[in-house]
Design an enzyme around this catalytic site. Structure first.
Site, mmCIF file in Angstrom:
data_model
loop_
_atom_site.group_PDB
_atom_site.id
_atom_site.type_symbol
_atom_site.label_atom_id
_atom_site.label_comp_id
_atom_site.label_asym_id
_atom_site.label_seq_id
_atom_site.Cartn_x
_atom_site.Cartn_y
_atom_site.Cartn_z
ATOM 1 N N HIS A 1 -47.872 23.552 -20.788
ATOM 2 C CA HIS A 1 -46.561 22.910 -20.963
ATOM 3 C C HIS A 1 -45.452 23.792 -20.374
ATOM 4 C CE1 HIS A 1 -48.705 21.175 -24.688
ATOM 5 N NE2 HIS A 1 -48.528 20.151 -23.872
ATOM 6 N N LYS B 1 -51.116 10.266 -33.463
ATOM 7 C CA LYS B 1 -52.124 11.285 -33.740
ATOM 8 C C LYS B 1 -51.809 12.005 -35.049
ATOM 9 C CE LYS B 1 -52.496 12.337 -28.816
ATOM 10 N NZ LYS B 1 -52.083 13.304 -27.794
ATOM 11 N N ARG C 1 -53.605 16.380 -15.178
ATOM 12 C CA ARG C 1 -54.565 17.467 -14.981
ATOM 13 C C ARG C 1 -55.777 16.989 -14.200
ATOM 14 N NH1 ARG C 1 -54.503 18.404 -21.250
ATOM 15 N NH2 ARG C 1 -54.694 16.179 -20.887
ATOM 16 N N SER D 1 -53.844 20.983 -25.603
ATOM 17 C CA SER D 1 -53.560 21.420 -26.980
ATOM 18 C C SER D 1 -54.781 21.197 -27.867
ATOM 19 C CB SER D 1 -52.376 20.641 -27.551
ATOM 20 O OG SER D 1 -51.210 20.934 -26.839
#
Ligand code: PNS
Length: 160
Positions: free
Chosen positions: A18, A42, A91, A129
């Site tokens: 990040h 979440k 990514r 994460s």
């Protein structure tokens, strides 16, 4: 005119990935508003207040960066903060489906809002994460992936 970008996410917790994207964004926008989602679907390890506090510590002293929490629609948060750019990281190809759907929906909700996808530094491209949480929960060393304040916060969550 100041160019504002919103960089939204759960940040549970903030990682070097990040931080990398925030620094890259500052090459083409004046202000990055890190927008921490309050009503993420979440179940998060860190509370909203903890996620914001960790981001503030990690990003302290970087000019042009602020941290705010938001609930409700991201498009409305961007509008209220005079931001015409959303920053998201890509990514791998596997990120693309979800990210393109979100970008198109956000454009539908706020047509002037553009989503800009950034690719992280190659050594951070496998980082997430959720992987950091998993490694920390199993007693692994996450020092290469997160700021020391985050490492300490993770250690406190997973006292063994
Ligand atoms: O880091 P994440 O969990 O992938 O972030 C997802 C996030 C918070 C950016 C996304 O869920 C979001 O934008 N939530 C806000 C609610 C919203 O606007 N939903 C419609 C998105 S098209």
């Amino acid at each position: 005119m100041t160019r504002n970008a919103v960089y939204p996410g759960s940040f549970d917790p903030v990682t070097h990935g990040h931080e990398d994207l925030i620094r890259r964004s500052l090459r083409f926008v004046d202000q990055v508003i890190v927008a921490v989602a309050a009503d993420s679907s979440k179940q998060t390890l860190f509370s909203l207040e903890e996620r914001v506090a960790l981001l503030e510590s990690v990003l302290d002293g970087i000019p042009g960066v602020s941290v705010r929490s938001f609930d409700g629609l991201l498009a409305e948060f961007a509008r209220a903060n005079d931001a015409l750019v959303i920053i998201r990281g890509l990514r791998a190809v596997s990120d693309f489906d979800y990210e393109s759907q979100m970008a198109l929906m956000n454009r539908q909700l706020f047509p002037e809002l553009e989503t800009v996808f950034l690719v992280p530094a190659v050594h951070l491209s496998y980082l997430s994460s959720s992987l950091v949480r998993e490694v920390a929960s199993l007693g692994g060393d996450v020092g290469d992936f997160v700021h020391p304040v985050v490492e300490k916060a993770l250690a406190q969550k997973f006292i063994r």
